[in-house]
Design an enzyme around this catalytic site. Structure first.
Site, PDB file in Angstrom:
ATOM      1  N   ALA A 282       0.838  -1.206   0.000  1.00 55.26           N
ATOM      2  CA  ALA A 282       0.000   0.000   0.000  1.00 55.26           C
ATOM      3  C   ALA A 282       0.868   1.249   0.000  1.00 55.26           C
ATOM      4  CB  ALA A 282      -0.924  -0.015   1.208  1.00 55.26           C
TER       5      ALA A 282
ATOM      6  N   CYS B 111      -4.246   7.833   7.963  1.00 58.59           N
ATOM      7  CA  CYS B 111      -3.084   7.106   7.456  1.00 58.59           C
ATOM      8  C   CYS B 111      -1.755   7.640   7.999  1.00 58.59           C
ATOM      9  CB  CYS B 111      -3.072   7.176   5.930  1.00 58.59           C
ATOM     10  SG  CYS B 111      -1.691   6.299   5.189  1.00 58.59           S
TER      11      CYS B 111
ATOM     12  N   SER C 189       1.884   5.967  -3.559  1.00 57.72           N
ATOM     13  CA  SER C 189       2.744   7.030  -4.087  1.00 57.72           C
ATOM     14  C   SER C 189       2.878   6.937  -5.600  1.00 57.72           C
ATOM     15  CB  SER C 189       4.121   6.959  -3.421  1.00 57.72           C
ATOM     16  OG  SER C 189       4.032   7.239  -2.038  1.00 57.72           O
TER      17      SER C 189
ATOM     18  N   GLU D 254       7.132  12.234  -1.293  1.00 58.50           N
ATOM     19  CA  GLU D 254       7.471  11.667  -2.599  1.00 58.50           C
ATOM     20  C   GLU D 254       6.733  12.389  -3.721  1.00 58.50           C
ATOM     21  OE1 GLU D 254       8.551   7.056  -1.486  1.00 58.50           O
ATOM     22  OE2 GLU D 254       6.433   7.614  -1.640  1.00 58.50           O
TER      23      GLU D 254
ATOM     24  N   GLU E 168       2.553   1.720  -3.610  1.00 57.62           N
ATOM     25  CA  GLU E 168       1.570   1.852  -4.686  1.00 57.62           C
ATOM     26  C   GLU E 168       0.760   3.144  -4.576  1.00 57.62           C
ATOM     27  OE1 GLU E 168       0.992   0.620  -7.432  1.00 57.62           O
ATOM     28  OE2 GLU E 168       1.875  -1.375  -7.524  1.00 57.62           O
TER      29      GLU E 168
END
Length: 404
Positions: free
Chosen positions: A241, A351, A246, A360, A244
């Protein structure tokens, strides 16, 4: 007779935000069909926020209820022993287990640790863009958006980069919930679990300065240590998770800025606007499109009684387009007040990977558009193929022309 929407239908995936808007206007909490089972879909902002904060809607797929088989769509095709490894982390647990896990992980997975990685993320970004070249058409997802987060997460967890190809194969199978590929999906899940189990064991005997080694060492007087199963599950979430989300953010962000040149011009004129632009990208097309909950008891959301033992799909992406919360929600506006968007969740399950994803996204988009001032789409915008996944929306391939 009212037709129950099918979230696997072609018509839904052609223009999912239009369908969400139609459902939200008539019934922000409505019954749907998904993967052959009945569920409830929440599309309104207030309703989604309430659902994500209501602890009667369980996040734990391991809980047992008398005479009831709990089915979370995310585990389609997973053998039970494999499923348990994916379901022993903060995102798949309820208090008090969730409280304990989050407290332990937050000791090491900190904003300071993430921010300390910025120079290295910038270095990796520059190296990848050097490899892309300076002219012609390239798939920017394959050459840049995909390898950047993999390299970063591998270094964060102490994983040899040679496994990058395996991560790509595993995640591509796991992210698409296709009943016809349930067996392959289950096999990919088993392979990645076995890889992580071996990695955790190696880090126990050969610790380093990576995050996984730190999580193995972390201890609390009241909460003890993380178990082997918990470490494995947390590492799985970070690896799959984590990277992916990012990848999707960078790919979607590139697409949105190229298809909204007025907004790209704003960011070019004022680079300080990029952090808010990233938030608007996340609001406009949320990579984590839905969040699954299970009604441990009857729950009323938005005036609708959701029966006990129902599967509930909270559509984060739909809630982010609710005009009651975000005026003119279908307009991409990098100057918008994006506070309150639900792409990173809400409440106790907000999160923990948000700082890393934002870092990122900001570094990648700043460097990409700085390196290639004439960057343009290499295909017609209408020909871009979107991933058919309510687990994580994204673009798997995005051809761009580097020199305009």
């Amino acid at each position: 007779m009212t037709t129950v929407p099918d979230l696997e239908s072609d018509s839904f995936h052609v223009d999912w935000y239009r369908t969400y808007a139609e459902l939200r206007e008539t019934a922000p909490v409505t019954p749907v069909r998904f993967l052959g089972q009945d569920a409830w879909l929440v599309t309104g902002y207030d309703e989604a926020k309430a659902a994500l904060s209501d602890l009667r809607l369980s996040s734990d797929p391991k809980k047992k209820y008398p005479g009831v088989e709990v089915e979370f769509p995310a585990y389609l095709g997973f053998p039970e022993d494999v499923r348990n490894y994916f379901a022993t982390n903060m995102g798949t647990s309820d208090p008090p287990t969730h409280t304990r896990l989050r407290k332990l992980v937050s000791q090491e997975f900190t904003v300071r640790r993430v921010e300390a990685m910025r120079p290295r993320v910038e270095q990796i970004t520059a190296e990848l863009l050097d490899e892309v070249g300076d002219s012609g058409v390239v798939d920017i997802v394959d050459r840049f958006a995909h390898p950047l987060p993999i390299k970063v997460i591998c270094e964060l967890l102490g994983v040899d980069e040679k496994y990058r190809g395996e991560f790509g194969r595993w995640s591509s199978e796991i992210l698409v919930m296709d009943p016809e590929r349930a067996e392959q999906r289950g096999q990919a899940a088993r392979e990645v679990v076995n890889f992580i189990l071996d990695l955790v064991e190696r880090r126990r005997t050969e610790p380093g300065d990576d995050l996984l080694s730190a999580l193995i060492r972390v201890q609390d007087d009241d909460d003890g240590r993380l178990s082997a199963d918990e470490l494995t599950s947390i590492a799985l979430v970070l690896l799959l998770a984590g990277f992916e989300a990012s990848v999707s953010l960078i790919g979607i962000g590139t697409y949105l800025l190229l298809t909204h040149p007025d907004q790209l011009a704003l960011v070019r004129r004022d680079p300080s606007a990029l952090p808010n632009a990233v938030e608007e990208i996340l609001r406009y097309i949320a990579p984590p499109e839905t969040t699954t909950r299970f009604a441990a008891e009857e729950v009323e959301i938005g005036g609708v009684a959701i029966p006990q033992y129902s599967t509930v799909l909270v559509a984060n992406g739909a809630a982010n387009r609710d005009p009651k919360q975000f005026p003119d929600p279908h307009r991409f506006d990098v100057t918008r007040d994006t506070r309150g968007h639900l792409s990173f969740g809400q409440g106790i399950h907000f999160c923990m990977g948000r700082p890393l994803a934002k870092l990122e996204g900001e570094v990648a988009l700043r460097a990409l558009f700085g390196r290639f001032p004439a960057l343009s789409l290499g295909i017609d915008a209408d020909d871009v193929v979107w991933r058919r996944s309510l687990l994580l929306r994204g673009i798997d391939h995005l051809p761009v022309r580097l020199d305009g």
